[in-house]
Design a protein around this motif. Structure first.
Motif, PDB file in Angstrom:
ATOM      1  N   PRO A 221      38.394  38.370  42.485  1.00  0.00           N
ATOM      2  CA  PRO A 221      37.951  39.069  41.266  1.00  0.00           C
ATOM      3  C   PRO A 221      36.445  39.230  41.208  1.00  0.00           C
TER       4      PRO A 221
ATOM      5  N   THR B 210      35.880  42.203  43.231  1.00  0.00           N
ATOM      6  CA  THR B 210      36.629  43.389  42.820  1.00  0.00           C
ATOM      7  C   THR B 210      35.984  44.067  41.621  1.00  0.00           C
ATOM      8  N   THR B 211      35.437  43.275  40.702  1.00  0.00           N
ATOM      9  CA  THR B 211      34.839  43.863  39.499  1.00  0.00           C
ATOM     10  C   THR B 211      33.726  44.842  39.850  1.00  0.00           C
TER      11      THR B 211
ATOM     12  N   ALA C 295      38.728  47.709  33.178  1.00  0.00           N
ATOM     13  CA  ALA C 295      38.949  47.167  34.514  1.00  0.00           C
ATOM     14  C   ALA C 295      38.137  45.891  34.699  1.00  0.00           C
ATOM     15  N   VAL C 296      36.880  45.938  34.249  1.00  0.00           N
ATOM     16  CA  VAL C 296      36.043  44.752  34.411  1.00  0.00           C
ATOM     17  C   VAL C 296      36.618  43.586  33.625  1.00  0.00           C
TER      18      VAL C 296
ATOM     19  N   VAL D 197      39.881  42.272  35.328  1.00  0.00           N
ATOM     20  CA  VAL D 197      39.788  41.586  36.622  1.00  0.00           C
ATOM     21  C   VAL D 197      38.919  40.340  36.528  1.00  0.00           C
ATOM     22  N   SER D 198      37.841  40.432  35.745  1.00  0.00           N
ATOM     23  CA  SER D 198      36.910  39.302  35.780  1.00  0.00           C
ATOM     24  C   SER D 198      37.548  38.049  35.186  1.00  0.00           C
ATOM     25  N   SER D 199      38.466  38.219  34.218  1.00  0.00           N
ATOM     26  CA  SER D 199      39.096  37.016  33.659  1.00  0.00           C
ATOM     27  C   SER D 199      40.016  36.350  34.663  1.00  0.00           C
TER      28      SER D 199
ATOM     29  N   HIS E 297      29.829  36.673  39.819  1.00  0.00           N
ATOM     30  CA  HIS E 297      30.211  36.890  38.430  1.00  0.00           C
ATOM     31  C   HIS E 297      28.976  37.128  37.575  1.00  0.00           C
TER      32      HIS E 297
ATOM     33  N   VAL F 134      27.527  40.617  38.348  1.00  0.00           N
ATOM     34  CA  VAL F 134      28.311  41.699  37.749  1.00  0.00           C
ATOM     35  C   VAL F 134      28.187  41.656  36.235  1.00  0.00           C
TER      36      VAL F 134
ATOM     37  N   VAL G 133      26.861  44.570  33.836  1.00  0.00           N
ATOM     38  CA  VAL G 133      27.608  45.162  32.722  1.00  0.00           C
ATOM     39  C   VAL G 133      26.775  45.108  31.454  1.00  0.00           C
TER      40      VAL G 133
END
Lengths: 386, 180
Positions: free
Chosen positions: A108, A111-112, A142-143, A146-148, A280, A283, A287
């Motif tokens: 993840p 992926t984010t 999406a973010v 996936v991030s969770s 993380h 990203v 964000v």
């Protein structure tokens, strides 16, 4: 110039772009671990790591010494150590899930990045084209989605470790994520309420958010951080909590949990957790910059297009798409790194909250605040955009 | 002492939000971020040794280049961890500059693995021949290396200024005919 690239098979194009982004994120995550040590040292009035050097860099007269003092080569030394030391596997763990956890942590985290645009250029018609791996229309969703998932790695690691403190750490990680995910999502909603103005196609994409922050006029050029300071603040606090950074790093509090879910890990598997945490952070900072910090616009009320026009007076090639793209990526990366510096700055300033305090802040303070914030902006936006 | 009851004021709203404190803390840490560094980069930069520091014990010569130690062995007796070993020796008569000195150490060993840097040897020495000086860093690869022999002790000690010139006084006294 790059026609050959666009003639490639889309899958190969995607792979190449993905690899390129990973090749940027990985070294930045590594450099962040170094920056963390340096910032910690500077804040504590120490010079920090400054000894390691590669011989042929030492031959460069002034610059080599500068790089050495900056501790750049300690990154390589750390990474090399992590890569080549014995990767031990404790006897009491559930081996399959134990090995799976760091991999699940990385997926993840990387992926984010696909949903996060990191730059823009203008085509010949003056239309803004965002640069990103996948210009998804559901960007923000999406973010969030996936991030969770990153918390699953903490749960897996804590459970597979078959040991008390890792287990407690993973329980804390999941509780903390649930507590702050709510207020984070609610804090972001006003931005998308504003961006999905009547008459425009509905979207959750970051490109639109940045576009809204680069309009002419006082309100148009205003970054959402100024327009919705409370949203930005709640989002930032929730971001600190979700990336397990101080003062919300009860998950990794070494004084009561040894090393939390990565207590039993060592060598490269531990390194993967570390890189995932920094990815993380990168990203998340990106964000935040996209939503509240103007994205790739250099200054509030100065959009990328204006800046390029100003530069065009000096540089003849300022309007070239390649230059604009590189410039926008540089601005965006610079802002993101500034955010990461803020993470480190806060880390070495604030003491860690107690676990019950973290829960109390999350449920009793942040959540009501974000709901009130959402209500206020929902009404205000309804009145303004009527 | 009288007990003074301090009234604990309730926190104001701003204090309860904790935000001004965070901003203040960030300002403090930022000041330190750009402040000059307080630490020394040790092997290259050495700290200034304050006077009276008790470093490695050393033997010193007087300003005439003569060894001051007369191997009375007081330091050997007083040494709490028994780090000092002295083998006393005679001084041959042909050494004219040391004619009044009766003895000198043949060997003088200080085992730095035993030494506790207490300074009792310096305190007890009647000849002011042994001093704990500025050297604070002793290291070696073997146990044998950590024993300072006489040559090493004199090399470390060097020459210190002398206030008494005991042997010179004895010599002039004898020249004037009142030797004791």
């Amino acid at each position: 110039m790059f026609d050959f690239f666009f003639q490639l098979h889309p899958v190969i194009q995607g792979l190449a772009k993905g690899l390129a982004v990973i090749m940027v994120i990985f070294p930045i995550a590594g450099a962040c671990s170094m920056a963390e040590r340096k910032v910690a040292a500077w804040i504590q009035d120490r010079p920090g790591p400054n000894r390691a050097i590669v011989p042929w860099v030492a031959w460069i007269p002034f610059f080599g010494k500068f790089l050495q003092r900056l501790g750049i080569f300690h990154v390589m030394a750390d990474g090399g150590k992590m890569l080549f030391k014995e990767d031990s596997l404790p006897g009491h763990v559930n081996k399959f899930y134990f090995i799976l956890a760091p991999i699940v942590a990385m997926i993840p985290a990387l992926t984010t990045v696909t949903a996060v645009p990191f730059g823009a250029y203008f085509d010949s018609a003056g239309k803004v084209i965002t640069l990103g791996l996948a210009p998804l229309d559901i960007g923000m969703l999406a973010v969030f989605a996936v991030s969770s998932l990153g918390v699953y790695s903490a749960i897996l690691a804590g459970w597979a470790s078959n040991s008390k403190y890792p287990f407690l750490g993973s329980v804390r990680a999941s509780a903390q994520l649930i507590s702050y995910e709510l207020s984070m999502t609610l804090a972001v909603l006003p931005v998308f309420l504003w961006v999905n103005a009547p008459g425009l196609p509905g979207t959750m994409s970051f490109g639109r958010v940045v576009e809204f922050q680069s309009q002419p006029g006082f309100l148009g050029g205003m970054w959402f951080g100024f327009m919705m300071p409370l949203s930005a603040f709640i989002f930032l606090v929730a971001l600190f909590a979700e990336t397990n950074r101080q003062p919300f790093d009860t998950v990794e509090s070494e004084s009561d949990l040894v090393g939390s879910f990565h207590t039993e890990y060592g060598a490269f598997k531990w390194g993967l957790f570390f890189v995932a945490e920094y990815s993380h952070m990168i990203v998340g900072s990106g964000v935040f910059i996209l939503l509240f910090g103007g994205g790739w616009n250099p200054l509030p009320w100065v959009s990328l297009a204006t800046a390029v026009d100003w530069l065009g007076a000096i540089l003849p090639f300022a309007h070239a798409p390649l230059f604009v793209g590189v410039l926008s990526i540089a601005i965006f990366l610079g802002k993101t790194l500034a955010m990461i510096f803020l993470f480190m700055w806060v880390r070495w300033t604030l003491p860690r909250f107690r676990y019950d305090q973290v829960m109390k802040i999350g449920w009793q303070k942040m959540l009501p605040l974000s709901i009130a914030n959402l209500l206020f902006y929902a009404i205000a936006i309804a009145v303004i955009q009527k | 002492m009288a007990v003074i009851t301090v009234e604990r004021k309730p926190l104001t709203f701003l204090e309860r939000t904790y935000l001004p404190q965070i901003v203040g803390g960030l300002a403090t840490t930022f000041k330190h971020l750009i402040a000059p560094k307080k630490t020394l980069e040790y092997p290259e930069q050495r700290p200034a040794i304050p006077p009276g520091y008790r470093g490695v014990p050393t033997l010193v010569r007087d300003p005439n280049g003569r060894e001051k130690c007369v191997s009375c062995q007081l330091c050997e007796f007083v040494c709490p961890p028994k780090a000092i070993r002295i083998t006393p020796g005679e001084i041959s008569a042909d050494q004219t500059d040391r004619v009044h000195v009766e003895k000198a150490p043949q060997a003088f060993d200080i085992d730095m693995l035993r030494c506790i840097y207490c300074g009792l040897c310096q305190e007890v020495c009647p000849e002011e021949a042994i001093f704990l000086q500025n050297q604070y860093s002793m290291s070696g690869y073997t146990r044998a290396e950590m024993v300072n022999h006489k040559d090493k002790l004199y090399e470390l000690g060097g020459t210190l200024p002398d206030q008494h010139y005991k042997w010179d006084q004895k010599k002039t006294a004898e020249d004037h005919g009142n030797a004791h």
